[in-house]
Write an enzyme that holds these catalytic residues in place. Structure first.
Site, PDB file in Angstrom:
ATOM      1  N   SER A 244       0.954 -76.008  31.025  1.00 25.68           N
ATOM      2  CA  SER A 244       1.828 -75.846  32.199  1.00 25.68           C
ATOM      3  C   SER A 244       2.072 -74.377  32.519  1.00 25.68           C
ATOM      4  CB  SER A 244       3.181 -76.542  31.964  1.00 25.68           C
ATOM      5  OG  SER A 244       3.831 -75.979  30.843  1.00 25.68           O
TER       6      SER A 244
ATOM      7  N   ASN B 262      12.941 -78.560  24.713  1.00 23.05           N
ATOM      8  CA  ASN B 262      13.556 -79.573  25.594  1.00 23.05           C
ATOM      9  C   ASN B 262      14.873 -79.082  26.196  1.00 23.05           C
ATOM     10  OD1 ASN B 262      11.410 -80.993  24.665  1.00 23.05           O
ATOM     11  ND2 ASN B 262      12.583 -82.556  23.541  1.00 23.05           N
TER      12      ASN B 262
ATOM     13  N   THR C 180      19.483 -90.754  75.438  1.00 17.99           N
ATOM     14  CA  THR C 180      19.486 -91.745  74.362  1.00 17.99           C
ATOM     15  C   THR C 180      18.242 -92.588  74.598  1.00 17.99           C
ATOM     16  OG1 THR C 180      20.762 -93.330  75.633  1.00 17.99           O
ATOM     17  CG2 THR C 180      22.023 -91.854  74.228  1.00 17.99           C
ATOM     18  N   HIS C 181      17.668 -93.095  73.546  1.00 12.55           N
ATOM     19  CA  HIS C 181      16.391 -93.840  73.642  1.00 12.55           C
ATOM     20  C   HIS C 181      15.338 -92.981  74.347  1.00 12.55           C
ATOM     21  CE1 HIS C 181      18.749 -97.463  72.609  1.00 12.55           C
ATOM     22  NE2 HIS C 181      19.654 -96.889  73.396  1.00 12.55           N
TER      23      HIS C 181
ATOM     24  N   SER D 249      -5.662 -70.970  71.172  1.00  9.15           N
ATOM     25  CA  SER D 249      -6.741 -71.850  70.740  1.00  9.15           C
ATOM     26  C   SER D 249      -8.026 -71.044  70.677  1.00  9.15           C
ATOM     27  CB  SER D 249      -6.884 -73.002  71.733  1.00  9.15           C
ATOM     28  OG  SER D 249      -8.207 -73.505  71.712  1.00  9.15           O
TER      29      SER D 249
ATOM     30  N   LYS E  29      -4.478 -71.783  76.193  1.00  4.21           N
ATOM     31  CA  LYS E  29      -3.502 -72.491  75.356  1.00  4.21           C
ATOM     32  C   LYS E  29      -2.448 -71.597  74.719  1.00  4.21           C
ATOM     33  CE  LYS E  29      -4.017 -76.302  73.581  1.00  4.21           C
ATOM     34  NZ  LYS E  29      -3.310 -77.552  73.734  1.00  4.21           N
TER      35      LYS E  29
ATOM     36  N   ASN F  58       0.253 -72.616  71.778  1.00  2.00           N
ATOM     37  CA  ASN F  58       0.599 -73.799  70.972  1.00  2.00           C
ATOM     38  C   ASN F  58       1.864 -73.600  70.135  1.00  2.00           C
ATOM     39  OD1 ASN F  58      -1.644 -75.233  71.874  1.00  2.00           O
ATOM     40  ND2 ASN F  58      -2.956 -74.335  70.290  1.00  2.00           N
TER      41      ASN F  58
ATOM     42  N   GLU G 142       5.118 -77.504  64.857  1.00  5.81           N
ATOM     43  CA  GLU G 142       4.250 -78.533  64.269  1.00  5.81           C
ATOM     44  C   GLU G 142       4.197 -78.413  62.750  1.00  5.81           C
ATOM     45  OE1 GLU G 142       0.431 -78.892  66.571  1.00  5.81           O
ATOM     46  OE2 GLU G 142       1.506 -77.477  67.810  1.00  5.81           O
TER      47      GLU G 142
ATOM     48  N   TYR H  40      13.822 -87.112  25.895  1.00  4.16           N
ATOM     49  CA  TYR H  40      12.750 -86.334  26.543  1.00  4.16           C
ATOM     50  C   TYR H  40      11.417 -87.078  26.482  1.00  4.16           C
ATOM     51  CZ  TYR H  40       9.385 -82.724  27.681  1.00  4.16           C
ATOM     52  OH  TYR H  40       8.357 -82.032  28.274  1.00  4.16           O
TER      53      TYR H  40
ATOM     54  N   LYS I 216       8.481 -79.721  37.684  1.00  2.00           N
ATOM     55  CA  LYS I 216       8.551 -78.345  38.186  1.00  2.00           C
ATOM     56  C   LYS I 216       7.771 -78.094  39.473  1.00  2.00           C
ATOM     57  CE  LYS I 216       8.282 -77.313  33.809  1.00  2.00           C
ATOM     58  NZ  LYS I 216       9.139 -78.435  33.390  1.00  2.00           N
TER      59      LYS I 216
HETATM   60  N1  ARG Z   1       6.484 -77.724  29.219  1.00  2.56           N
HETATM   61  C1  ARG Z   1       7.446 -78.685  28.796  1.00  2.56           C
HETATM   62  C2  ARG Z   1       8.178 -79.244  30.043  1.00  2.56           C
HETATM   63  O1  ARG Z   1       8.106 -78.634  31.035  1.00  2.56           O
HETATM   64  C3  ARG Z   1       8.460 -78.033  27.913  1.00  2.56           C
HETATM   65  C4  ARG Z   1       9.104 -78.987  26.976  1.00  2.56           C
HETATM   66  C5  ARG Z   1       8.088 -79.472  25.992  1.00  2.56           C
HETATM   67  N2  ARG Z   1       8.675 -80.344  25.041  1.00  2.56           N
HETATM   68  C6  ARG Z   1       7.916 -81.085  24.250  1.00  2.56           C
HETATM   69  N3  ARG Z   1       8.580 -81.865  23.431  1.00  2.56           N
HETATM   70  N4  ARG Z   1       6.620 -81.092  24.279  1.00  2.56           N
HETATM   71  O2  ARG Z   1       8.782 -80.269  29.986  1.00  2.56           O
END
Ligand code: ARG
Length: 467
Positions: free
Chosen positions: A28, A116, A161-162, A283, A289, A291, A296, A323, A331
């Protein structure tokens, strides 16, 4: 094989390292690296708690503070970067700390905390700061809407309205109708802060810590207002994240609704307004054009923000306590929500600030579609005609107009009297857009004094936020 070497946080009970496939899935750090500064802030707070509880001597604390400050400098300057072998931001930073502090001292920091409780704390800190930044951008838009309402005071337009002509309103009233939902979104963020500003640090992996560290010390060091009540809940819940994503979606949806109107307003058929060159696009094939791309994109990005929210909701729905690794998926959706609003709001605000309204066209269309019919019916009520009859008489008047291709005020006195003797020439007093708007002076109505009140109230809100 990666991640099982000296930089692994958990490798010792395993005989071999994780497979490449697992490492690739599990990793991650390419997205949670944006939390590095928060992780270091958490560590700086945590070492104070370790010191207070007697696990670090004062010289060790001082040395670690220096080392973390150096680590932060390296992170900020880009001279320390995560490696492919780092699983997440926590592992990468431990590696970075040990490079500076050595394994002996650097290795003490992990006591009494788990990734955690760390990650549950960091995401709150990140979102609180992001909420501050989003709040500023939303306030800018509310201010621009208020300014535009003030500057265009007195211009009538068709209220719908509508999507059909209903009753004339002031353009300012319409613009402010887009400011108030944003004010409520700001209130939502304000209220959310109460729940977000609690520190899960000290919850450990799930059941709490045995080391007697003071979680309040960590919370106050991090500028959080308190600590969470239950370690399992604190490490396993992401409702704070979901709620933040919800408010972001709602901001996106509120922009999107206005965006849809702007797209219609700038079309040739409506011609209510013109976009400024700097906030519209051309465009590549059609030279004529202009736009409404910002509007949008606002509409499109609302879909994306809703997707982030529903993804989060689906991610947590079946999770047993406490957890689970699924939670790592919390995230990217909120990072994306923050990034999306950060790029969208300034462009949207610029578009609204520079939109040029076509006063003549708005005012010409304000009475179209028999939008003063309700005024006729209510005038009859003031002449003591029961509303049921007034509605029917006015309906007949409208139908007469349709058949004879007339506007309400063009019907001759004699024809009015033929429809109903109650329709005396005095009714013409209310057959003007101006009179209709002036008469809607009840709470929250479109009459000028009520709109000025709204502006004053918004100015009060804005100045409080400035202070
Ligand atoms: N990268 C993990 C997360 O975002 C961190 C926590 C990891 N905890 C674990 N028990 N592997 O949740």
């Amino acid at each position: 094989m990666s991640g099982s070497g000296s930089n692994s946080l958990w490798g010792s009970r395993f005989e071999g390292g994780p497979s490449e496939a697992l490492a690739a899935l599990s990793r991650s750090v390419h997205f949670d690296w944006r939390l590095a500064g928060y992780d270091i802030a958490g560590s700086l707070a945590h070492i104070k708690a370790l010191h207070q509880a007697g696990y670090l001597t004062s010289p060790e604390l001082a040395a670690l503070e220096k080392h973390f400050t150096e680590l932060l400098r390296r992170v900020q300057s880009g001279s320390f970067l995560p490696k492919d072998s780092d699983e997440d931001v926590h592992g990468a930073l431990e590696r970075g700390l040990i490079e500076i502090a050595g394994a002996e001292l650097g290795g003490k920091v992990r006591a009494g905390r788990s990734r955690n409780d760390q990650i549950a704390t960091l995401i709150r800190k990140y979102l609180l700061d992001s909420a501050d930044a989003i709040e500023v951008l939303v306030l800018d838009l509310v201010k621009v809407l208020t300014d535009r309402a003030e500057e265009n005071m007195g211009i009538a337009m068709p209220g719908r309205t509508h999507f059909q002509h209903a009753q004339p309103v002031l353009l300012s009233h319409h613009l402010l109708a887009h400011a108030w939902p944003l004010v409520r979104d700001l209130e939502r963020l304000e209220d959310w802060r109460k729940r977000a500003s609690l520190s899960p640090y000290g919850s450990g992996a799930l059941a709490g810590s045995t080391l007697g560290l003071d979680p309040r010390l960590v919370a106050s060091e991090l500028g959080l207002s308190g600590v969470t009540q239950n370690s399992m809940d604190a490490t396993a819940s992401r409702d704070v994240v979901v709620e933040f994503a919800f408010v972001c979606s709602l901001i996106g949806i509120n922009l999107s609704r206005f965006a849809e109107e702007i797209i219609i307003w700038v079309s040739a058929e409506f011609d209510y307004a013109k976009l400024d060159d700097a906030f519209s696009t051309g465009s590549s094939i059609m030279p004529q054009k202009k736009n409404p791309d910002i509007a949008e994109l606002a509409r499109g990005k609302a879909g994306r923000l809703i997707g982030n929210l529903t993804g989060l909701l689906a991610m947590i729905k079946g999770l047993p306590l406490s957890y689970n690794r699924d939670l790592q998926e919390d995230k990217e959706p909120v990072f994306d929500a923050v990034d999306t609003l950060t790029v969208l709001l300034p462009a949207f605000t610029g578009m609204v600030a520079t939109l040029k309204f076509n006063k003549n066209r708005l005012e010409m269309l304000a009475p179209a579609g028999f939008s003063l019919a309700t005024d006729v019916a209510e005038w009859l009520v003031k002449q003591k005609v029961p509303f049921r009859d007034a509605h029917e008489i006015t309906g007949k008047l409208v139908s007469f107009c349709e058949q004879n291709d007339l506007q309400l005020h063009q019907v001759p006195d004699a024809d009015m009297a033929a429809i109903s003797p109650k329709l005396t020439p005095e009714v013409r007093e209310v057959l003007t857009v101006d009179g209709s708007i002036r008469a809607r002076a009840g709470a929250g109505g479109t009459a000028l004094p009520r709109v000025l009140e709204q502006i004053a109230n918004l100015r009060k809100l804005l100045s409080k936020k400035d202070a």
